[in-house]
Every structure is written in C-alpha cells, then in structure tokens.
Design a protein around this motif. Structure first.
Motif, PDB file in Angstrom:
ATOM      1  N   HIS A 299      -4.532  34.262 -18.619  1.00  0.00           N
ATOM      2  CA  HIS A 299      -5.876  34.359 -18.050  1.00  0.00           C
ATOM      3  C   HIS A 299      -6.655  33.062 -18.286  1.00  0.00           C
ATOM      4  O   HIS A 299      -7.328  32.554 -17.379  1.00  0.00           O
ATOM      5  CB  HIS A 299      -6.638  35.546 -18.631  1.00  0.00           C
ATOM      6  CG  HIS A 299      -5.996  36.863 -18.304  1.00  0.00           C
ATOM      7  ND1 HIS A 299      -5.869  37.329 -17.015  1.00  0.00           N
ATOM      8  CD2 HIS A 299      -5.431  37.799 -19.095  1.00  0.00           C
ATOM      9  CE1 HIS A 299      -5.252  38.503 -17.026  1.00  0.00           C
ATOM     10  NE2 HIS A 299      -4.968  38.810 -18.281  1.00  0.00           N
ATOM     11  N   GLU A 300      -6.543  32.520 -19.490  1.00  0.00           N
ATOM     12  CA  GLU A 300      -7.225  31.272 -19.814  1.00  0.00           C
ATOM     13  C   GLU A 300      -6.715  30.125 -18.932  1.00  0.00           C
ATOM     14  O   GLU A 300      -7.499  29.330 -18.405  1.00  0.00           O
ATOM     15  CB  GLU A 300      -7.002  30.946 -21.296  1.00  0.00           C
ATOM     16  CG  GLU A 300      -7.695  29.700 -21.768  1.00  0.00           C
ATOM     17  CD  GLU A 300      -7.431  29.434 -23.247  1.00  0.00           C
ATOM     18  OE1 GLU A 300      -7.887  28.379 -23.698  1.00  0.00           O
ATOM     19  OE2 GLU A 300      -6.780  30.250 -23.930  1.00  0.00           O
ATOM     20  N   ILE A 301      -5.423  30.055 -18.749  1.00  0.00           N
ATOM     21  CA  ILE A 301      -4.841  28.993 -17.915  1.00  0.00           C
ATOM     22  C   ILE A 301      -5.254  29.166 -16.457  1.00  0.00           C
ATOM     23  O   ILE A 301      -5.632  28.203 -15.786  1.00  0.00           O
ATOM     24  CB  ILE A 301      -3.310  28.955 -18.082  1.00  0.00           C
ATOM     25  CG1 ILE A 301      -2.978  28.423 -19.486  1.00  0.00           C
ATOM     26  CG2 ILE A 301      -2.649  28.107 -16.996  1.00  0.00           C
ATOM     27  CD1 ILE A 301      -1.538  28.544 -19.887  1.00  0.00           C
TER      28      ILE A 301
ATOM     29  N   ARG B 254     -11.221  26.425 -12.271  1.00  0.00           N
ATOM     30  CA  ARG B 254     -12.311  25.476 -12.522  1.00  0.00           C
ATOM     31  C   ARG B 254     -11.914  24.067 -12.094  1.00  0.00           C
ATOM     32  O   ARG B 254     -12.695  23.355 -11.447  1.00  0.00           O
ATOM     33  CB  ARG B 254     -12.706  25.478 -14.008  1.00  0.00           C
ATOM     34  CG  ARG B 254     -13.691  26.573 -14.369  1.00  0.00           C
ATOM     35  CD  ARG B 254     -14.329  26.347 -15.748  1.00  0.00           C
ATOM     36  NE  ARG B 254     -13.359  26.328 -16.847  1.00  0.00           N
ATOM     37  CZ  ARG B 254     -12.836  27.413 -17.403  1.00  0.00           C
ATOM     38  NH1 ARG B 254     -13.179  28.614 -16.967  1.00  0.00           N
ATOM     39  NH2 ARG B 254     -11.984  27.314 -18.388  1.00  0.00           N
ATOM     40  N   TYR B 255     -10.713  23.647 -12.425  1.00  0.00           N
ATOM     41  CA  TYR B 255     -10.224  22.317 -12.062  1.00  0.00           C
ATOM     42  C   TYR B 255     -10.189  22.178 -10.539  1.00  0.00           C
ATOM     43  O   TYR B 255     -10.662  21.185  -9.987  1.00  0.00           O
ATOM     44  CB  TYR B 255      -8.842  22.058 -12.655  1.00  0.00           C
ATOM     45  CG  TYR B 255      -8.308  20.692 -12.305  1.00  0.00           C
ATOM     46  CD1 TYR B 255      -8.526  19.610 -13.156  1.00  0.00           C
ATOM     47  CD2 TYR B 255      -7.586  20.476 -11.130  1.00  0.00           C
ATOM     48  CE1 TYR B 255      -8.058  18.343 -12.840  1.00  0.00           C
ATOM     49  CE2 TYR B 255      -7.124  19.220 -10.810  1.00  0.00           C
ATOM     50  CZ  TYR B 255      -7.357  18.154 -11.664  1.00  0.00           C
ATOM     51  OH  TYR B 255      -6.886  16.909 -11.341  1.00  0.00           O
TER      52      TYR B 255
ATOM     53  N   ALA C  21     -13.535  21.778  -9.019  1.00  0.00           N
ATOM     54  CA  ALA C  21     -14.130  20.464  -9.296  1.00  0.00           C
ATOM     55  C   ALA C  21     -13.384  19.328  -8.614  1.00  0.00           C
ATOM     56  O   ALA C  21     -13.910  18.226  -8.483  1.00  0.00           O
ATOM     57  CB  ALA C  21     -14.175  20.225 -10.797  1.00  0.00           C
ATOM     58  N   HIS C  22     -12.131  19.566  -8.196  1.00  0.00           N
ATOM     59  CA  HIS C  22     -11.304  18.525  -7.585  1.00  0.00           C
ATOM     60  C   HIS C  22     -10.694  19.031  -6.273  1.00  0.00           C
ATOM     61  O   HIS C  22      -9.484  19.205  -6.194  1.00  0.00           O
ATOM     62  CB  HIS C  22     -10.183  18.103  -8.535  1.00  0.00           C
ATOM     63  CG  HIS C  22     -10.641  17.599  -9.851  1.00  0.00           C
ATOM     64  ND1 HIS C  22     -10.909  18.416 -10.916  1.00  0.00           N
ATOM     65  CD2 HIS C  22     -10.907  16.342 -10.277  1.00  0.00           C
ATOM     66  CE1 HIS C  22     -11.303  17.694 -11.941  1.00  0.00           C
ATOM     67  NE2 HIS C  22     -11.329  16.435 -11.582  1.00  0.00           N
ATOM     68  N   PRO C  23     -11.508  19.276  -5.269  1.00  0.00           N
ATOM     69  CA  PRO C  23     -10.938  19.779  -4.006  1.00  0.00           C
ATOM     70  C   PRO C  23      -9.981  18.741  -3.406  1.00  0.00           C
ATOM     71  O   PRO C  23     -10.222  17.546  -3.469  1.00  0.00           O
ATOM     72  CB  PRO C  23     -12.144  20.002  -3.114  1.00  0.00           C
ATOM     73  CG  PRO C  23     -13.310  19.365  -3.778  1.00  0.00           C
ATOM     74  CD  PRO C  23     -12.930  19.053  -5.199  1.00  0.00           C
ATOM     75  N   SER C  24      -8.911  19.254  -2.832  1.00  0.00           N
ATOM     76  CA  SER C  24      -7.917  18.310  -2.266  1.00  0.00           C
ATOM     77  C   SER C  24      -8.141  18.093  -0.788  1.00  0.00           C
ATOM     78  O   SER C  24      -8.750  18.767  -0.092  1.00  0.00           O
ATOM     79  CB  SER C  24      -6.506  18.805  -2.503  1.00  0.00           C
ATOM     80  OG  SER C  24      -6.362  20.152  -2.175  1.00  0.00           O
TER      81      SER C  24
END
Length: 130
Positions: A115-117, A123-124, A127-130
């Motif tokens: 769940h944490e991963i 979140r990543y 913040a970093h749309p491809s």
C-alpha cells in the motif's frame, strides 16, 4: 543487521568477474516467475499442471523456460515418471531450499509494504506526468 560478506575471488578470478557472476545469478533467480515457482515448491513436489495453476498469470511457455533455468542452476530437480501421458514432477534441491527463506521474506516484505509503495507511485506519477 547481519554483517555483509564479501568473499575473496577465487585464484585467477577478479572482483569484476565475481560481480558479473553475481549479477547474472541475481537476474535469473530474481525475476518474478522464478521467485513464485520457488515459493510454490516450498511444501514439496508439484507436477507441471499444478505449478501452472498455482503461479497465476504465467504462460505454459514461460513456466517451461523458468523451470528449465531453475533446473540448470541446480535449484530444482525434474523427474519424469513413465506412463501415458508421462508424469513430470518438480522438487526443490537442497540448494533451492536455501533460497526459500530469502524468497519468502521478500514476498512478505512486498505484501507488508504494497500500500505504501502504491501510494508513493501514485504521488510520483501525479507530480511527474509523462
């Protein structure tokens, strides 16, 4: 934490040779199918069909390739019993059994932290749309 072991290279073997060999071994036994197959064999011998049903998502071809590689590495044995059709069974070797604790620990770690991963990935990605 257990102390790290860094065995000395054998005569005629460089540290670079050791690193290359270790990386090749880790890439073979560290793929998802090998770990899942080893985990399924923890309780004993299984037939090909039983392994195929137990390892969700693996194709027959990939299971065959994975079993062949694990046999080549000496982590399992393949036994063919005569009959119609022939019965093929797979069992962890003593060497394969030594890998079990690490494989199970890795699976437990992934289960505990999934769940944490997944939250970190979301979140990543946000913040970093491809």
């Amino acid at each position: 934490m257990a102390p790290r072991t860094n065995p000395s290279p054998a005569p005629g073997e460089s540290e670079e040779d050791v690193c290359r060999q270790v990386l090749r071994i880790l890439s073979l036994i560290g793929d998802k199918w090998s770990i899942l197959v080893i985990g399924q064999l923890r309780d004993g011998t299984l037939r090909f069909g039983e392994l195929h049903r137990a390892v969700t998502g693996i194709s027959q071809r990939m299971l065959t390739l994975t079993l062949r590689q694990l046999e080549r590495d000496g982590l399992l044995t393949r036994t063919v019993h005569a009959g119609v059709p022939p019965r093929v069974e797979y069992t962890l070797t003593e060497l394969g059994t030594t890998l079990l604790d690490s494989a199970i620990a890795l699976g437990e770690w992934a289960t505990t932290h999934r769940h944490e991963i997944n939250d970190n990935r979301r979140r990543y990605d946000a913040a970093h749309p491809s």
